[in-house]
Scaffold this motif. Structure first.
Motif, short mmCIF file in Angstrom:
data_model
loop_
_atom_site.label_atom_id
_atom_site.label_comp_id
_atom_site.label_asym_id
_atom_site.label_seq_id
_atom_site.Cartn_x
_atom_site.Cartn_y
_atom_site.Cartn_z
N UNK A 41 35.38 58.42 22.79
CA UNK A 41 34.56 57.61 23.04
C UNK A 41 33.46 57.68 24.42
N UNK A 42 33.59 59.73 24.66
CA UNK A 42 33.07 60.38 25.97
C UNK A 42 31.86 60.95 25.45
N UNK A 43 31.65 61.25 24.20
CA UNK A 43 30.39 61.60 23.97
C UNK A 43 29.41 61.03 24.06
N UNK A 44 28.30 62.22 23.72
CA UNK A 44 26.65 61.66 23.84
C UNK A 44 26.45 61.04 22.56
N UNK A 45 26.81 61.08 21.18
CA UNK A 45 26.91 60.74 20.56
C UNK A 45 26.98 58.96 20.16
N UNK A 46 28.01 57.97 21.14
CA UNK A 46 28.15 57.19 21.33
C UNK A 46 27.71 56.26 22.35
N UNK A 47 26.61 54.99 21.40
CA UNK A 47 26.12 54.14 22.23
C UNK A 47 26.97 53.19 23.31
N UNK A 48 28.19 53.23 22.89
CA UNK A 48 28.70 52.20 23.91
C UNK A 48 30.66 52.27 23.31
N UNK A 49 31.09 51.72 24.26
CA UNK A 49 32.86 52.11 24.65
C UNK A 49 33.28 50.89 25.46
N UNK A 50 34.33 50.31 24.46
CA UNK A 50 35.21 49.40 25.31
C UNK A 50 36.93 49.35 25.39
N UNK A 51 36.95 50.20 27.02
CA UNK A 51 38.27 51.05 27.03
C UNK A 51 39.14 49.24 27.86
N UNK A 52 40.52 49.54 26.44
CA UNK A 52 41.42 48.04 27.36
C UNK A 52 42.63 48.75 27.91
N UNK A 53 43.06 48.74 29.06
CA UNK A 53 43.79 49.78 30.23
C UNK A 53 44.71 49.15 29.78
N UNK A 54 45.64 49.76 29.89
CA UNK A 54 47.46 49.39 29.85
C UNK A 54 47.17 47.85 30.86
N UNK A 55 47.01 48.54 31.96
CA UNK A 55 47.18 47.57 33.28
C UNK A 55 45.89 46.36 33.41
N UNK A 56 45.52 45.55 32.30
CA UNK A 56 45.00 44.61 31.19
C UNK A 56 43.42 44.55 32.01
N UNK A 57 43.09 45.41 32.73
CA UNK A 57 41.81 45.63 32.74
C UNK A 57 40.37 46.20 31.69
N UNK A 58 39.16 46.25 32.09
CA UNK A 58 38.10 46.35 30.62
C UNK A 58 37.23 47.35 30.43
N UNK A 59 37.28 48.21 30.64
CA UNK A 59 35.32 48.75 31.71
C UNK A 59 35.28 49.85 30.03
#
Length: 208
Positions: free
Chosen positions: A81-99
């Motif tokens: 998800x951190x590479x330049x070929x990725x247009x969009x990533x949603x990270x679902x974190x263990x603490x319940x947040x989303x970034x």
């Protein structure tokens, strides 16, 4: 859905299906679509909708936000998800947040286990394909809460799911109920549109 898989050498156990059909992905592994869904979206000039349920687990009951599951849409399959070929990533974190990565604003609604997530990718008008060169926009919904963000233009639509861990607890992504579809108008809606256009045309002819 047919998909590519990626995992460390000799560690295929990191990516598997559970008995109830969930995709389980441990850190360092991912599953990506073989299909570029941007091609279909462009053919219909339609937004692309991706829906799924998701959970994030570990072994120590931690809420370390450095453990997460991720959904990404990229130019190529099997992308970190951190590479330049990725247009969009949603990270679902263990603490319940989303970034988010790749969209202005940087965060989304909080999630709880097995929430239904719906992500709609469209052009800047919200009605056409996100991959056609007319701008790209994401509408992200969890538990009835929706946030909208503008994105950098996309020209391909390979989707990837995976687990990630930058801490010591070992996050595991659990994904189920995946649906990928185009939001093409229903036939009845198209019929009504045609009738409406007919009325407009007739009125114009009478006023000439």
């Amino acid at each position: 859905m047919n998909y590519h898989v990626s995992y460390p050498i000799n560690e295929a156990w990191r990516l598997q299906h559970s008995n109830n059909g969930q995709l389980l992905s441990l850190p360092g592994s991912s599953a990506s679509s073989v299909a570029d869904f941007g091609i279909a979206a462009n053919a219909e000039n339609s937004p692309l909708r991706v829906s799924f349920t998701i959970d994030v687990g570990n072994w120590n009951n931690s809420t370390d936000p450095l453990q997460w599951a991720h959904f990404s849409i990229a130019k190529l399959p099997e992308q970190d998800p951190l590479t330049s070929n990725v247009f969009f990533s949603a990270l679902f974190r263990l603490n319940g947040s989303t970034s988010f990565i790749g969209a202005s604003g940087g965060s989304g609604p909080n999630w709880t286990a097995n929430d239904m997530v719906t992500i709609l990718f469209s052009d800047s008008s919200g009605t056409g394909s996100a991959f056609s060169g007319h701008g790209s926009r994401v509408s992200f919904t969890i538990g009835g809460v929706t946030v909208d963000y503008n994105m950098n233009p996309m020209d391909a639509g390979y989707i990837t799911f995976g687990g990630y861990s930058y801490g010591s607890d070992g996050g595991i992504a659990k994904v189920d109920n995946l649906s990928v579809s185009l939001t093409v108008p229903e036939p009845s809606a198209l019929s009504l549109l045609a009738v409406g256009l007919g009325v407009v045309l007739r009125r114009r002819r009478r006023t000439v």
